[in-house]
Design an enzyme around this catalytic site. Structure first.
Site, PDB file in Angstrom:
ATOM      1  N   GLY A 138       0.806  -1.213   0.000  1.00  0.00           N
ATOM      2  CA  GLY A 138       0.000   0.000   0.000  1.00  0.00           C
ATOM      3  C   GLY A 138       0.840   1.265   0.000  1.00  0.00           C
ATOM      4  CB  SER A 139       0.047   4.619   1.385  1.00  0.00           C
ATOM      5  OG  SER A 139      -1.170   4.749   0.682  1.00  0.00           O
ATOM      6  CB  THR A 140       4.449   1.594   3.525  1.00  0.00           C
ATOM      7  OG1 THR A 140       4.174   0.332   2.905  1.00  0.00           O
ATOM      8  CG2 THR A 140       3.573   1.765   4.756  1.00  0.00           C
ATOM      9  CG  ASP A 180      -3.307   5.416   6.424  1.00  0.00           C
ATOM     10  OD1 ASP A 180      -2.507   6.353   6.395  1.00  0.00           O
ATOM     11  OD2 ASP A 180      -3.561   4.765   7.455  1.00  0.00           O
TER      12      ASP A 180
END
Length: 583
Positions: free
Chosen positions: A305-307, A582
């Protein structure tokens, strides 16, 4: 003088001659048979004493001569400060030689069964095969119990010393250490990975024993065992305890399926802690399930995901496709039939805004400025799609498809963490480029005096720019405020990824993530957190994983006596409401 016989005497002698002749023949026959028998006995004696000497001697020695294994003491595993994490304790094993035993009286079997907690029928079965010269009765028992067994005086029952592995930290560090089997060989974790180093080499002692198992004499030189070597891990047991405590509490509080946390030294790549929950107790594995044995941080793959966004945005900065002042149109847009949109839509954002608002639109537009081949080469240089070679058994390589098969929508989604699979350990390692001037560090499970050389992925300029952007993301208005620590600055990025089931992303199953470093101004630690399928209401990484980062990183900095770099009254700004960015 010549003897004269009467006619009557001559007649009697004539009648006796055949009987005398027959008796003499019988005597000669018996003597001949006795002579032949004597010769046969002499021949048999010569055959046994000369021809069959080695065989007969071997058979005798097989009955009473025993080659005993002198078990080597398995090496101690310690943390980086010398705290023991795995040690071997002496125990006794009861064995028997059914070939040398008479049937054991039922009363004795009952007494033996009570001491060993075994049914008499089970014991009788073990002792029933009279052809066996060695059979284990029960392994790794208390030495006091073994002494009581020998005191029963059952011929053919004996004991020998072995070692049983003990893990003082139990379930707290079991996924790193692993465990050994009843034979003392490593089965999982470091115990398996460093089996040769830890096991040493068993010795040997050849002896003559009586039927009670007592040693009468040595018949060969004793070969002493060579004990295993001590192995010092990079782990700090104090930080490991903090990591396990916090991930366990978070999983339970959020009614999640599982969770993991990884802590790295930001400057050396040493693994200071790795904890998963659920976990297992290596000292007593009764009731342990396969799910409890899973080292999720190393072998489980997921879409981050957004990481992933700080990593993909860095490529555009590195290649000069954008700079920190670039402003992008962040309205939703189409790639073929697919729409790229943000949950919290903004008309335009600069690079910091894209990170703070976790903009899929801005991130994907920056990613599409690079060619598929350049984008793939960059992700490959971060180690995605290849095993990290830490030495952990079964470590996952992840999934990064060949760029030649990409469509534009796939490059876009991979920029914000979908369509590429990684492990938590891989993500933590990738973030070392932001704490080490653009050089990605190899992960070391073992304590090192000299850090292993890394590989440059970004220029120092780009690495410093993204480092500063991530620190700014922890300030008010950013998505990492939930990870802030009293007295310390931080840098980080939260993420929330929907889970893929079949070919569909489901709306009610998520992974909540947070990747960060602390202190923000001069990083000492990288902490990566993943919580799988939280079901207690909150599921955003900024809401449930960021606090785990805060507790683990903050506690670890204090344990390591790292000086605060912010005032002690700096306030925490908890992420009290979900952060749609997020996604």
């Amino acid at each position: 003088m010549r003897t004269s016989y009467s006619a009557h005497q001559r007649e009697r002698l004539a009648d006796a001659s055949p009987a005398l002749k027959m008796t003499a023949g019988r005597v000669r026959f018996v003597l001949l048979m006795l002579g032949m028998l004597f010769l046969a006995l002499i021949g048999r004696a010569i055959y046994l004493q000369v021809v069959q000497q080695d065989f007969l001697q071997g058979q005798g020695e097989a009955r009473f001569r025993r080659a005993m294994t002198l078990e080597a003491n398995r090496g101690v595993i310690t943390d980086r400060n010398g705290e023991p994490l795995a040690i071997s304790s002496p125990v006794q094993t009861i064995w028997a030689s059914p070939a040398d035993m008479e049937p054991v009286p039922p009363a004795k079997l009952r007494d033996l069964g009570k001491l060993l907690d075994m049914a008499p029928e089970e014991l009788a079965t073990k002792l029933s095969d009279r052809k066996k010269e060695f059979v284990y009765i029960k392994r790794q028992i208390n030495p006091e119990v073994a002494d009581k067994v020998i005191a029963l005086g059952i011929p053919g029952i004996a004991k020998q010393q072995e070692y049983r592995r003990f893990y003082p930290a139990g379930e707290i560090i079991s996924h790193i250490i692993g465990f050994t089997g009843v034979d003392g060989k490593g089965q999982e974790g470091v115990e398996l990975a460093r089996e040769k180093m830890l096991s040493g080499k068993d010795g040997r002692r050849v002896v003559i024993k009586d039927r009670r198992g007592h040693i009468i004499e040595d018949v060969a030189a004793i070969e002493p065992p060579r004990d295993g070597q001590t192995l010092a891990l990079a782990v700090d047991h104090r930080i490991q305890y903090l990591a396990y405590r916090e991930i366990k509490a978070a999983v339970e509080e959020n009614k999640a399926k599982a969770g993991s946390v990884v802590v790295l030294d930001a400057k050396t790549g040493e693994l200071l802690a790795l904890a998963n929950y659920p976990s297992f107790n290596p000292n007593n594995r009764v009731g342990t399930t396969p799910e409890m044995l899973r080292n999720r941080a190393v072998i489980d793959l997921f879409e981050p995901g957004s990481t992933m966004k700080p990593l993909s945005i860095s490529l555009a900065l590195e290649h000069g496709k954008a700079n920190v002042n670039t402003v992008l149109d962040t309205h939703s847009y189409m790639i073929g039939p697919a729409t790229i949109r943000d949950v919290s839509a903004q008309p335009s954002l600069n690079i910091l805004g894209i990170i703070q608002k976790s903009s899929n639109v801005g991130t994907s537009k920056l990613a599409l400025l690079s060619s598929p081949q350049d984008f793939w080469t960059y992700y490959d240089s971060l180690g995605f799609g290849r095993a990290p070679n830490t030495g952990f058994p079964g470590e996952a390589a992840g999934r990064l498809r060949d760029w030649k098969n990409w469509r534009p929508i796939e490059q876009a989604t991979m920029s914000f963490g979908y369509g590429v699979s990684v492990s938590l350990l891989q993500m933590a390692r990738a973030y070392t480029i932001f704490t080490n001037d653009g050089v990605m560090l190899p992960i070391s499970l073992y304590k090192t005096s000299t850090p292993m050389p890394g590989k440059r992925v970004l220029s120092e300029k780009t690495a410093h720019e993204m480092h500063d952007l991530l620190v700014a993301n922890s300030e008010p208005g950013g998505g990492a405020v939930g990870g802030r620590i009293i007295g310390y600055s931080i840098g980080g990025k939260s993420g929330t990824a929907r889970k893929l089931e079949g070919r569909t992303y489901v709306a009610n199953k998520h992974r909540a993530l947070f990747m960060g470093f602390a202190p923000g101004k001069n990083p000492k630690l990288i902490v990566a957190v993943m919580i799988d399928e939280p079901t207690a209401g909150k599921y955003y990484g900024g809401a449930i994983s960021a606090p785990v980062f805060s507790q683990v990183a903050g506690g670890a900095l204090r344990v390591l006596n790292v000086q605060p770099d912010e005032p002690s009254n700096n306030s925490l700004l908890p992420d009290s409401t979900p952060v749609p960015a997020d996604f």
